[in-house]
Design a protein around this motif. Structure first.
Motif, PDB file in Angstrom:
ATOM      1  N   VAL A  22       0.842  -1.190   0.000  1.00 46.73           N
ATOM      2  CA  VAL A  22       0.000   0.000   0.000  1.00 46.73           C
ATOM      3  C   VAL A  22       0.881   1.244   0.000  1.00 46.73           C
ATOM      4  N   GLU A  23       0.560   2.197  -0.867  1.00 46.57           N
ATOM      5  CA  GLU A  23       1.248   3.489  -0.871  1.00 46.57           C
ATOM      6  C   GLU A  23       0.216   4.597  -0.657  1.00 46.57           C
ATOM      7  N   VAL A  24       0.388   5.359   0.399  1.00 45.27           N
ATOM      8  CA  VAL A  24      -0.493   6.493   0.685  1.00 45.27           C
ATOM      9  C   VAL A  24       0.174   7.756   0.152  1.00 45.27           C
ATOM     10  N   LEU A  25      -0.476   8.425  -0.788  1.00 46.85           N
ATOM     11  CA  LEU A  25       0.093   9.618  -1.402  1.00 46.85           C
ATOM     12  C   LEU A  25      -0.160  10.848  -0.535  1.00 46.85           C
ATOM     13  N   ASP A  26       0.725  11.794  -0.609  1.00 42.94           N
ATOM     14  CA  ASP A  26       0.560  13.061   0.116  1.00 42.94           C
ATOM     15  C   ASP A  26      -0.012  14.079  -0.859  1.00 42.94           C
ATOM     16  N   ASP A  27      -1.294  13.927  -1.214  1.00 39.68           N
ATOM     17  CA  ASP A  27      -1.902  14.737  -2.273  1.00 39.68           C
ATOM     18  C   ASP A  27      -3.176  15.453  -1.825  1.00 39.68           C
ATOM     19  N   TRP A  28      -3.371  15.595  -0.516  1.00 44.37           N
ATOM     20  CA  TRP A  28      -4.619  16.186  -0.010  1.00 44.37           C
ATOM     21  C   TRP A  28      -4.419  17.678   0.241  1.00 44.37           C
ATOM     22  N   ASP A  29      -4.919  18.513  -0.648  1.00 48.26           N
ATOM     23  CA  ASP A  29      -4.850  19.974  -0.498  1.00 48.26           C
ATOM     24  C   ASP A  29      -6.134  20.538  -1.078  1.00 48.26           C
ATOM     25  N   THR A  30      -7.156  20.622  -0.255  1.00 48.51           N
ATOM     26  CA  THR A  30      -8.513  20.869  -0.718  1.00 48.51           C
ATOM     27  C   THR A  30      -9.097  22.159  -0.143  1.00 48.51           C
ATOM     28  N   MET A  31     -10.281  22.490  -0.608  1.00 43.48           N
ATOM     29  CA  MET A  31     -10.993  23.664  -0.124  1.00 43.48           C
ATOM     30  C   MET A  31     -11.410  23.508   1.323  1.00 43.48           C
ATOM     31  N   GLY A  32     -11.925  22.333   1.664  1.00 44.80           N
ATOM     32  CA  GLY A  32     -12.438  22.097   3.006  1.00 44.80           C
ATOM     33  C   GLY A  32     -12.117  20.706   3.487  1.00 44.80           C
ATOM     34  N   MET A  33     -12.570  20.369   4.682  1.00 42.03           N
ATOM     35  CA  MET A  33     -12.298  19.081   5.314  1.00 42.03           C
ATOM     36  C   MET A  33     -10.813  18.734   5.251  1.00 42.03           C
ATOM     37  N   ARG A  34      -9.969  19.734   5.474  1.00 40.78           N
ATOM     38  CA  ARG A  34      -8.541  19.575   5.236  1.00 40.78           C
ATOM     39  C   ARG A  34      -7.875  18.639   6.237  1.00 40.78           C
ATOM     40  N   SER A  78      -8.990  16.068   7.581  1.00 36.91           N
ATOM     41  CA  SER A  78      -9.319  14.655   7.373  1.00 36.91           C
ATOM     42  C   SER A  78      -8.211  13.918   6.642  1.00 36.91           C
ATOM     43  N   GLN A  79      -7.398  14.658   5.868  1.00 42.85           N
ATOM     44  CA  GLN A  79      -6.290  14.068   5.103  1.00 42.85           C
ATOM     45  C   GLN A  79      -6.752  12.800   4.372  1.00 42.85           C
ATOM     46  N   SER A  80      -7.786  12.999   3.553  1.00 46.62           N
ATOM     47  CA  SER A  80      -8.388  11.885   2.801  1.00 46.62           C
ATOM     48  C   SER A  80      -7.604  11.645   1.510  1.00 46.62           C
ATOM     49  N   ARG A  81      -6.407  11.144   1.679  1.00 45.09           N
ATOM     50  CA  ARG A  81      -5.450  11.055   0.574  1.00 45.09           C
ATOM     51  C   ARG A  81      -5.753   9.893  -0.373  1.00 45.09           C
ATOM     52  N   SER A  82      -5.139   9.955  -1.557  1.00 43.03           N
ATOM     53  CA  SER A  82      -5.239   8.844  -2.495  1.00 43.03           C
ATOM     54  C   SER A  82      -4.372   7.686  -2.010  1.00 43.03           C
ATOM     55  N   THR A  83      -4.815   6.482  -2.336  1.00 43.25           N
ATOM     56  CA  THR A  83      -4.128   5.273  -1.900  1.00 43.25           C
ATOM     57  C   THR A  83      -3.876   4.373  -3.106  1.00 43.25           C
ATOM     58  N   VAL A  84      -2.627   4.061  -3.354  1.00 43.28           N
ATOM     59  CA  VAL A  84      -2.256   3.186  -4.461  1.00 43.28           C
ATOM     60  C   VAL A  84      -2.070   1.770  -3.923  1.00 43.28           C
ATOM     61  N   LEU A  85      -2.811   0.846  -4.512  1.00 44.30           N
ATOM     62  CA  LEU A  85      -2.695  -0.565  -4.147  1.00 44.30           C
ATOM     63  C   LEU A  85      -1.867  -1.254  -5.228  1.00 44.30           C
ATOM     64  N   ASP A  86      -0.651  -1.617  -4.892  1.00 47.83           N
ATOM     65  CA  ASP A  86       0.269  -2.234  -5.841  1.00 47.83           C
ATOM     66  C   ASP A  86       0.601  -3.643  -5.358  1.00 47.83           C
ATOM     67  N   GLY A  87      -0.371  -4.523  -5.522  1.00 45.77           N
ATOM     68  CA  GLY A  87      -0.208  -5.871  -5.005  1.00 45.77           C
ATOM     69  C   GLY A  87      -0.525  -5.984  -3.532  1.00 45.77           C
TER      70      GLY A  87
END
Length: 401
Positions: free
Chosen positions: A202-214, A216-225
């Motif tokens: 599992v790779e959790v990306l540091d890509d959460w930069d949003t207007m609101g609910m900041r 929560s850090q609801s980041r993208s998650t890459v499942l690579d096997g």
């Protein structure tokens, strides 16, 4: 979310009497959480201190039965607690919501005689934190389909290959619930519901930069096997409509707790609007408080009237789920409608309160301005407006042919 089941004739039922909900979050804890919310939002930072305080208070074990080391609150009680937490820090409440969804689903199954997620209750009772990794870009089927590939490992487990979005609580979860599509087994296609650990591809990306609910850090998650062993594979289901208890449990718990979070945001906004009306004055009216202005009074009353209609709905839905009421396919109409009505009402209430408070709410550090940004996230969660209308249309007219 799209309707996962066949049509139902009516969502109505008789609500049981509900006792006063028990509370777990103290006023002091909530005020401390409120005091950190603006900083987390400004810094786009995860709510580490909030999570530590909530964990110490036993809040992450709120829905876990006492027999599994939990507090043993019901869904209705946690819905009220989530509203209180959201009034203090919406992003914290939203992220914690996703953990509560899984413990709520496990409890839902356990109480109905299905032990397939009892292990989750045991892990949560020992301090495990769960994330919800189902959302995918461009996948409006949600529970009915997946763009993530689920590959059999030959021993009953699966590896998952794909990208999940809006994975709330990303920095903290210890195990992630995922959904993928098996297209190679003899009985394929099958939707595979399973759980993976952080160190399992599992790779959790540091890509959460949003207007609101900041926070929560609801980041993208890459499942690579990412690997789920056989004992963490919960279901293999044919794609399409189903009344499987896992799917019903996910749908109803997710929608009900989301409704409570956004209702809590609206309640806090109304408090701030009332305070602003009492604080602001009008030169047109010889310095009188805006609390004496008929137009302002109408806005406040209109918002309160709308908000008053939401809690009876949450109490009925959550209370009936606690009481093991069986609405069958009607649960999808009931809970999709609840989520949409609650989030749309919350958005309207916050908008009205921004108008009451005036230009000060436009500044980035203003609490009401932050609530305005946070409440907009409600329109993106499933079920969205279009999906909910499709669900209700199907309950009335049957499926499209």
């Amino acid at each position: 979310m799209p309707t996962p089941v066949a049509p139902s004739s009516s969502p109505s039922s008789v609500a049981p009497p509900f006792p006063e909900p028990r509370t777990l979050l103290t006023d002091d804890l909530l005020e401390a959480v409120r005091g950190r919310a603006a900083g987390y939002d400004r810094d786009n930072a995860f709510f580490d201190d909030d999570l530590a305080a909530l964990t110490e208070a036993g809040y992450l074990r709120a829905l876990v039965p006492a027999s599994f080391g939990g507090v043993g609150l019901g869904l209705r009680e946690v819905a009220h607690e989530q509203a209180r937490l959201a009034g203090a820090a919406p992003a914290t409440a939203l992220a914690v919501n996703m953990h509560h969804v899984w413990t709520g689903v496990a409890r839902y199954l356990h109480e109905r005689g299905d032990a397939s997620l009892d292990w989750l209750l045991e892990e949560a009772g020992r301090g495990g934190v769960f994330g919800f990794g189902y959302s995918e870009g461009g996948n409006d089927l949600v529970l009915l389909g997946s763009r993530t590939e689920a590959r059999p490992d030959g021993t009953g487990g699966y590896t998952f290959h794909g990208r999940k979005i809006f994975t709330s609580n990303s920095p903290a979860w210890t195990r992630l619930g995922v959904l993928g599509l098996d297209t190679v087994s003899d009985d394929a296609p099958r939707l595979v519901h399973a759980f993976v650990a952080r160190d399992a591809g599992v790779e959790v990306l540091d890509d959460w930069d949003t207007m609101g609910m900041r926070a929560s850090q609801s980041r993208s998650t890459v499942l690579d096997g990412a690997h789920a062993p056989v004992d963490r594979v919960v279901r293999r289901l044919a794609p399409g409509p189903t009344l499987d208890p896992l799917v019903v449990g996910i749908f109803t718990t997710f929608e009900t707790l989301l409704a409570s979070v956004y209702t809590g945001i609206a309640e806090r906004a109304l408090e701030l609007g009332v305070a602003a009306a009492r604080r602001r004055t009008s030169m047109k009216n010889d310095g009188a408080s805006l609390a004496q202005d008929p137009d302002i009074r109408w806005r406040l009353a209109d918002a309160a009237l709308a908000l008053d209609a939401v809690w009876p709905q949450i109490d009925t839905v959550a209370g009936e789920l606690d009481a093991l009421v069986d609405r069958g396919a009607g649960w999808f109409r009931a809970t999709a409608g609840l989520k949409v009505r609650a989030t749309e009402t919350a958005k309207t209430v916050v908008d009205q309160m921004v108008r009451v408070a005036g230009g000060s709410s436009y500044f980035a550090g203003n609490e009401l301005g932050r609530l305005y940004r946070d409440v907009l996230a409600g329109i993106f969660h499933p079920s969205d407006d279009e999906s909910a209308h499709s669900t209700v249309a199907q309950s009335l007219l049957g499926p499209l042919t």
